[in-house]
Design a protein around this motif. Structure first.
Motif, PDB file in Angstrom:
ATOM      1  N   CYS A 186    -110.983-101.295 -35.397  1.00 52.95           N
ATOM      2  CA  CYS A 186    -109.986-100.508 -36.136  1.00 52.95           C
ATOM      3  C   CYS A 186    -109.426-101.314 -37.303  1.00 52.95           C
ATOM      4  O   CYS A 186    -109.186-100.759 -38.386  1.00 52.95           O
ATOM      5  N   ALA A 187    -109.234-102.621 -37.113  1.00 54.51           N
ATOM      6  CA  ALA A 187    -108.775-103.490 -38.202  1.00 54.51           C
ATOM      7  C   ALA A 187    -109.818-103.520 -39.311  1.00 54.51           C
ATOM      8  O   ALA A 187    -109.478-103.485 -40.504  1.00 54.51           O
ATOM      9  N   HIS A 188    -111.083-103.567 -38.927  1.00 56.83           N
ATOM     10  CA  HIS A 188    -112.169-103.534 -39.910  1.00 56.83           C
ATOM     11  C   HIS A 188    -112.139-102.217 -40.688  1.00 56.83           C
ATOM     12  O   HIS A 188    -112.340-102.208 -41.910  1.00 56.83           O
ATOM     13  N   LEU A 189    -111.868-101.134 -39.999  1.00 56.98           N
ATOM     14  CA  LEU A 189    -111.756 -99.832 -40.669  1.00 56.98           C
ATOM     15  C   LEU A 189    -110.618 -99.863 -41.685  1.00 56.98           C
ATOM     16  O   LEU A 189    -110.772 -99.383 -42.806  1.00 56.98           O
ATOM     17  N   GLY A 207    -119.028 -93.539 -42.549  1.00 54.21           N
ATOM     18  CA  GLY A 207    -118.674 -92.726 -41.385  1.00 54.21           C
ATOM     19  C   GLY A 207    -119.193 -93.319 -40.093  1.00 54.21           C
ATOM     20  O   GLY A 207    -118.675 -93.012 -39.017  1.00 54.21           O
ATOM     21  N   THR A 208    -120.206 -94.204 -40.184  1.00 58.05           N
ATOM     22  CA  THR A 208    -120.731 -94.836 -38.970  1.00 58.05           C
ATOM     23  C   THR A 208    -119.669 -95.696 -38.303  1.00 58.05           C
ATOM     24  O   THR A 208    -119.678 -95.862 -37.096  1.00 58.05           O
ATOM     25  N   ILE A 224    -116.161 -96.438 -33.525  1.00 57.58           N
ATOM     26  CA  ILE A 224    -114.834 -96.421 -32.914  1.00 57.58           C
ATOM     27  C   ILE A 224    -114.755 -95.329 -31.859  1.00 57.58           C
ATOM     28  O   ILE A 224    -114.272 -95.557 -30.746  1.00 57.58           O
ATOM     29  N   GLU A 225    -115.253 -94.143 -32.184  1.00 59.57           N
ATOM     30  CA  GLU A 225    -115.212 -93.032 -31.223  1.00 59.57           C
ATOM     31  C   GLU A 225    -116.000 -93.358 -29.956  1.00 59.57           C
ATOM     32  O   GLU A 225    -115.540 -93.065 -28.843  1.00 59.57           O
ATOM     33  N   GLN A 226    -117.171 -93.965 -30.095  1.00 60.44           N
ATOM     34  CA  GLN A 226    -117.998 -94.282 -28.932  1.00 60.44           C
ATOM     35  C   GLN A 226    -117.338 -95.336 -28.054  1.00 60.44           C
ATOM     36  O   GLN A 226    -117.284 -95.198 -26.829  1.00 60.44           O
TER      37      GLN A 226
END
Length: 121
Positions: free
Chosen positions: A77-80, A93-94, A99-101
């Motif tokens: 999430c920090a990377h996002l 989007g990958t 994150i979702e997985q």
């Protein structure tokens, strides 16, 4: 193979030592309910190109994951967050899919732990 690959249960057990099993079950249940809203916010932000909303949801999700012993997910999430600041809506989007997985796996672990703490309450 580790029984809890996404969640470091020691983090939660330490918290349970302070809050008690019933308090930990309550806190964990609140977080688990909130995760769906956060992921929906990420999806909507990507769909609408709303970088501010994406950053807000990614930041909140990062903190929640770190608080609940999912450090690798918090780092993702920090990377996002970093990617959003650097690339805006061109962020891959990958990254959201990753994150979702991982979050889906962590949620399964948190739910199992929630049941354990509730049973001890």
């Amino acid at each position: 193979m580790d029984q809890w690959p996404e969640v470091d249960r020691r983090v939660l057990d330490r918290r349970a030592g302070v809050l008690g099993a019933d308090g930990m079950a309550e806190v964990l249940g609140a977080y688990v309910r909130d995760f769906e809203r956060l992921v929906d916010g990420l999806r909507t932000g990507f769909a609408q190109g709303d970088v501010a909303a994406l950053e807000r949801h990614a930041h909140t999700l990062k903190g929640a994951c770190a608080s609940l012993g999912a450090d690798a997910l918090a780092q993702l999430c920090a990377h996002l967050e970093v990617e959003l600041r650097a690339r805006g809506t061109d962020t891959p989007g990958t990254l959201l899919l990753d994150i979702e997985q991982r979050l889906a796996r962590a949620l399964g672990e948190w739910r199992a732990l929630l049941h354990e703490y509730a049973a001890r309450a």
